[in-house]
Scaffold this motif. Structure first.
Motif, PDB file in Angstrom:
ATOM      1  N   PHE A   1      -1.043 -14.445  10.462  1.00  0.00           N
ATOM      2  CA  PHE A   1       0.077 -15.379  10.585  1.00  0.00           C
ATOM      3  C   PHE A   1       0.719 -15.196  11.959  1.00  0.00           C
ATOM      4  CE2 PHE A   1       3.761 -17.779   9.193  1.00  0.00           C
ATOM      5  CZ  PHE A   1       3.235 -18.606   8.207  1.00  0.00           C
TER       6      PHE A   1
ATOM      7  N   SER B   1      -6.930 -19.410   8.244  1.00  0.00           N
ATOM      8  CA  SER B   1      -7.241 -20.608   7.463  1.00  0.00           C
ATOM      9  C   SER B   1      -8.026 -21.628   8.292  1.00  0.00           C
ATOM     10  CB  SER B   1      -5.962 -21.247   6.925  1.00  0.00           C
ATOM     11  OG  SER B   1      -5.210 -21.788   7.970  1.00  0.00           O
TER      12      SER B   1
ATOM     13  N   HIS C   1       3.121 -20.935  13.428  1.00  0.00           N
ATOM     14  CA  HIS C   1       3.713 -20.579  12.145  1.00  0.00           C
ATOM     15  C   HIS C   1       2.770 -20.933  11.010  1.00  0.00           C
ATOM     16  CE1 HIS C   1       6.629 -21.093   8.740  1.00  0.00           C
ATOM     17  NE2 HIS C   1       6.984 -19.910   9.209  1.00  0.00           N
ATOM     18  N   TYR C   2       1.617 -20.321  11.017  1.00  0.00           N
ATOM     19  CA  TYR C   2       0.649 -20.519   9.946  1.00  0.00           C
ATOM     20  C   TYR C   2      -0.397 -19.424   9.997  1.00  0.00           C
ATOM     21  CZ  TYR C   2      -2.057 -22.725  13.721  1.00  0.00           C
ATOM     22  OH  TYR C   2      -2.710 -22.988  14.883  1.00  0.00           O
ATOM     23  N   ARG C   3      -1.196 -19.361   8.944  1.00  0.00           N
ATOM     24  CA  ARG C   3      -2.204 -18.319   8.811  1.00  0.00           C
ATOM     25  C   ARG C   3      -3.423 -18.698   9.653  1.00  0.00           C
ATOM     26  NH1 ARG C   3      -6.194 -16.935   4.988  1.00  0.00           N
ATOM     27  NH2 ARG C   3      -6.005 -19.002   4.125  1.00  0.00           N
TER      28      ARG C   3
ATOM     29  N   PHE D   1      -0.063 -27.275   9.136  1.00  0.00           N
ATOM     30  CA  PHE D   1       0.117 -26.973  10.555  1.00  0.00           C
ATOM     31  C   PHE D   1      -0.736 -27.899  11.409  1.00  0.00           C
ATOM     32  CE2 PHE D   1      -4.029 -24.972  10.733  1.00  0.00           C
ATOM     33  CZ  PHE D   1      -4.217 -24.545   9.428  1.00  0.00           C
TER      34      PHE D   1
ATOM     35  N   THR E   1       6.489 -22.921   3.877  1.00  0.00           N
ATOM     36  CA  THR E   1       5.668 -21.709   3.864  1.00  0.00           C
ATOM     37  C   THR E   1       4.682 -21.625   5.015  1.00  0.00           C
ATOM     38  OG1 THR E   1       3.944 -22.740   2.537  1.00  0.00           O
ATOM     39  CG2 THR E   1       5.752 -21.663   1.345  1.00  0.00           C
ATOM     40  N   GLY E   2       4.690 -22.586   5.896  1.00  0.00           N
ATOM     41  CA  GLY E   2       3.690 -22.560   6.966  1.00  0.00           C
ATOM     42  C   GLY E   2       2.304 -22.859   6.442  1.00  0.00           C
TER      43      GLY E   2
ATOM     44  N   ASP F   1      -4.233 -21.685   0.474  1.00  0.00           N
ATOM     45  CA  ASP F   1      -3.792 -20.367  -0.001  1.00  0.00           C
ATOM     46  C   ASP F   1      -2.278 -20.216   0.096  1.00  0.00           C
ATOM     47  OD1 ASP F   1      -6.275 -19.653  -0.596  1.00  0.00           O
ATOM     48  OD2 ASP F   1      -6.500 -18.095   0.937  1.00  0.00           O
ATOM     49  N   TYR F   2      -1.696 -20.875   1.073  1.00  0.00           N
ATOM     50  CA  TYR F   2      -0.268 -20.728   1.302  1.00  0.00           C
ATOM     51  C   TYR F   2       0.548 -21.863   0.699  1.00  0.00           C
ATOM     52  CZ  TYR F   2       0.470 -16.549   4.098  1.00  0.00           C
ATOM     53  OH  TYR F   2       0.612 -15.259   4.484  1.00  0.00           O
TER      54      TYR F   2
ATOM     55  N   ILE G   1      -4.115 -28.308   6.002  1.00  0.00           N
ATOM     56  CA  ILE G   1      -3.369 -27.616   4.947  1.00  0.00           C
ATOM     57  C   ILE G   1      -4.110 -26.341   4.571  1.00  0.00           C
ATOM     58  CG2 ILE G   1      -2.432 -27.736   2.608  1.00  0.00           C
ATOM     59  CD1 ILE G   1      -2.404 -30.746   2.862  1.00  0.00           C
ATOM     60  N   ASP G   2      -3.377 -25.218   4.557  1.00  0.00           N
ATOM     61  CA  ASP G   2      -3.908 -23.943   4.082  1.00  0.00           C
ATOM     62  C   ASP G   2      -3.594 -23.855   2.589  1.00  0.00           C
ATOM     63  OD1 ASP G   2      -4.445 -21.380   3.436  1.00  0.00           O
ATOM     64  OD2 ASP G   2      -3.061 -20.466   4.872  1.00  0.00           O
TER      65      ASP G   2
END
Lengths: 283, 399
Positions: free
Chosen positions: B31, B41, B36-38, A174, A170-171, A186-187, A183-184
């Motif tokens: 995003f 965040s 490839h991420y938000r 990152f 889920t991305g 929320d995702y 780590i996010d």
């Protein structure tokens, strides 16, 4: 060649609905795509012209830093103050089985080929500390004959090529520009692929929040010019943190003055956590 | 084109349009901004107040404690390790905890363990001095903010801090009161009042806060006992003052000034030479990080006394060669440079050699119990015990 549709307008209830819905959806989608595309283009083209976009963190530009972590295992006294500090600073689950950083004890009894390894999660050590929220090593080897023994602090290696990031569907996890693997939450969907993928066991599943957890190098501290909590409290200087872009930093000095190694180099993960004083059995 | 193919194409287009529309609709705007991420965040993860504020934060209010702490070996053990993270103290939490179970706390780092690096100071808890069944707290003897390295300071070394104002013999100088001969309980009580701040004094309070309760008790008994001695031999104060002064020398130059390792002998030197050199250290003409401050703390009169003392004691030992055995270094810390006895530690000088031998052997075998003497005696060979007994029996009792 065009053929007239069979059945005409009598039997066409379903088809008419499909056609109508199709048209509506297509036009809505086209509008959305067009709109979003235009907006997106506008945003990115402006940013590209003015300056490369950086996250809006006060007084911090992540392109200026390349963080690195050093561990001098010859200094570690196994007091576990780093572990307590990490839990307090980051609000990690208050149990004896969830840690962002931890310490292992390697002991070779006299004549033994393989070491005995334990960490603060060992039942004996939990008993010695008296609770799941306090951490200490018991003195189980005090009357034994020992060939060799030492402590090894462990932490997320914040790899250059992190396998956890590669497998995340889920991305949610990152690598940042300044070198941290984050780590996010929320995702994160809690699938725990990353827990499996990490060769170092640095990740764990937080049962309360149903998400994966790991060390962030105290990202909220380092972006304010502070040291990670574990480095801040280490009384013997066994943990070193700093900016590898800055030649005068503690970590640059550590890397210049010592012959360092990383854990499991054969995985190709390329950790940015460097050790001195390890033995061949430590991985 | 056959109609069913047209329908199929339309359906596929609809499917992909729905998928793309859903993806765009549900994906966060940020995003892909950096990867490839938000992107949002990242600043989210960077917010949050640090809970560990660091010693500089504590220093703002706890200035005196900070000064004392930075001067000691525990300056590597930051405030929040023992007192828990400051967070928003004092706004939200009025008081941070003061650890009560110091045995548990201190042994986290100082319990002897095979896997600890040897350079870490460590104790075997059950063999540590004063091993009481009813657990004595570490801070009874040790000052947690500035513990002394290599164990506790003997009374003579502690008294050196008092000598600057109260005189080398504790007789008092000018407006600074005499200490010797005062009741031990009185001295201890007043010193503890200074420490707690119940008695206010800008000089005494910081000095006392640097001492543990054990240090205070030792000092009180030391000065009380010193008074008894000088009362018994009032005409002997001059030479006992010199012996007091030599406390600053014996640590490096040996109990007899005979020289130890790189530290030169003093006894073979001329008195005028010794006095000149000490004055040079004092004035800075001769530079030395150890000698500079020591000589700087002596008056010219004291320098002359010391120079004379070492110059003549050399002649004495040449006439009757009573040289201290090497093992003597283990005794002088408590029993005094000349075995004269310090505070609770009995005098050795002048005792019968056979008696001393017997008692050391008793400690060694465990027939006589004492948590301090047993390990020391066990570290001595029979030959060393004989030599030590012979040496101390040959010394003159101090009064």
């Amino acid at each position: 060649m065009k053929r007239k549709p069979k059945g005409g307008d009598i039997k066409s209830g379903r088809r008419a609905f499909l056609r109508g819905f199709g048209k509506a959806l297509a036009s809505v989608s086209a509008l959305m795509i067009g709109g979003a595309g235009l907006l997106g283009k506008k945003g990115t083209s402006d940013a590209a012209v003015i300056k490369p976009e950086i996250p809006p963190i006060p007084d911090y530009d992540w392109t200026e830093h390349d963080w690195g972590y050093g561990i001098d295992a010859t200094r570690c006294i196994g007091c576990l103050r780093c572990v307590e500090a990490c839990k307090a600073e980051n609000g990690v689950a208050p149990t004896a089985h969830h840690f962002r950083t931890w310490v292992e004890r390697y002991v070779w009894l006299e004549g033994e080929e393989r070491p005995l390894v334990d960490s603060q999660s060992d039942p004996g050590n939990i008993a010695a500390s008296g609770s799941q929220k306090e951490y200490r090593f018991d003195n189980r080897y005090q009357d034994k004959k020992i060939d060799k023994a030492f402590f090894v602090p462990k932490i997320c290696n914040h790899c250059r090529h992190p396998s956890c990031v590669q497998v995340c569907p889920t991305g949610a996890t990152f690598k940042t520009e300044d070198g941290a693997v984050l780590i996010d939450h929320d995702y994160c969907i809690g699938c725990q692929y990353c827990v499996q993928a990490c060769p170092y066991g640095a990740r764990f599943f937080d049962p309360a929040d149903q998400v994966t957890e790991k060390c962030t190098w105290c990202y909220h501290r380092i972006t304010k010019g502070l040291q990670p909590a574990c480095v801040e409290v280490c009384p013997v200087g066994a943990r070193i943190f700093g900016d590898m872009n800055n030649e005068a930093s503690d970590i640059s000095k550590f890397l210049r003055e010592n012959r360092v190694q990383v854990l499991k180099p054969e995985t190709g993960n390329a950790p940015t956590c460097f050790y001195i004083g390890l033995d061949k059995e430590v991985s | 084109m056959p109609q069913h193919i047209v329908r199929l194409i339309v359906l596929l287009v609809v499917f992909f349009a729905t998928a793309v529309a859903a993806k765009i609709y549900f994906t966060d705007d940020s995003f892909y901004r950096y990867g490839h991420y938000r992107a949002d965040s990242v600043p989210e993860l960077a917010t949050g107040k640090p809970k560990y504020r660091g010693p500089a934060y504590c220093q703002a209010c706890h200035t005196e404690r900070h000064v004392q702490w930075t001067a000691g070996v525990h300056k590597v053990v930051k405030c929040e390790i023992c007192h828990t993270p400051a967070r928003e103290h004092p706004e939200t939490e009025a008081k941070l905890p003061i650890p009560t179970d110091t045995v548990k706390l201190c042994t986290l780092c100082h319990e002897k363990m095979p896997s600890r690096p040897a350079r870490q100071p460590q104790i075997v808890v059950k063999d540590h001095p004063y091993p009481h069944e009813d657990r004595q707290e570490c801070i009874t003897c040790h000052n947690p903010h500035a513990p002394s390295i290599g164990g506790l300071k003997p009374a003579v070394a502690l008294a050196a801090e008092c000598a600057g104002c109260h005189g080398a013999d504790g007789k008092g100088v000018g407006s600074f009161p005499g200490l010797l001969g005062k009741d031990a309980a009185y001295l201890a009580r007043e010193m503890k009042k200074y420490k707690a701040g119940a008695r206010q004094n800008p000089m005494m309070t910081p000095i006392m806060q640097a001492l543990s309760d054990r240090d205070i008790d030792v000092l009180a008994e030391y000065y009380a006992a010193l008074g008894d001695k000088s009362a018994a031999a009032p005409d002997n104060t001059g030479s006992s003052a010199v012996v007091q002064l030599t406390a600053k020398c014996v640590g490096c130059h040996g109990a007899e000034g005979q020289g130890v390792g790189v530290f030169p002998a003093l006894t073979d030197k001329d008195a005028a030479y010794l006095a000149d050199q000490m004055k040079n250290y004092k004035s800075g003409v001769r530079q030395n990080p150890v000698m500079g401050p020591i000589a700087g703390g002596l008056t010219d009169e004291q320098i002359e006394m010391l120079a004379k003392y070492y110059a003549t004691s050399g002649a004495k030992s040449a006439a009757a060669p009573v040289t201290a055995p090497a093992a003597n270094a283990k005794c002088v810390g408590c029993h005094g440079a000349k075995g004269e006895g310090v505070g609770v530690f009995p005098a050795l000088a002048g005792k019968d050699a056979a008696y001393l031998t017997d008692q050391l052997q008793n400690y060694k075998s465990g027939a006589r119990q004492n948590p301090m003497m047993i390990p020391i005696a066990q570290g001595l060979t029979d030959e060393e015990i004989e030599k030590l007994a012979g040496y101390y029996s040959s010394l003159k009792p101090s009064n």
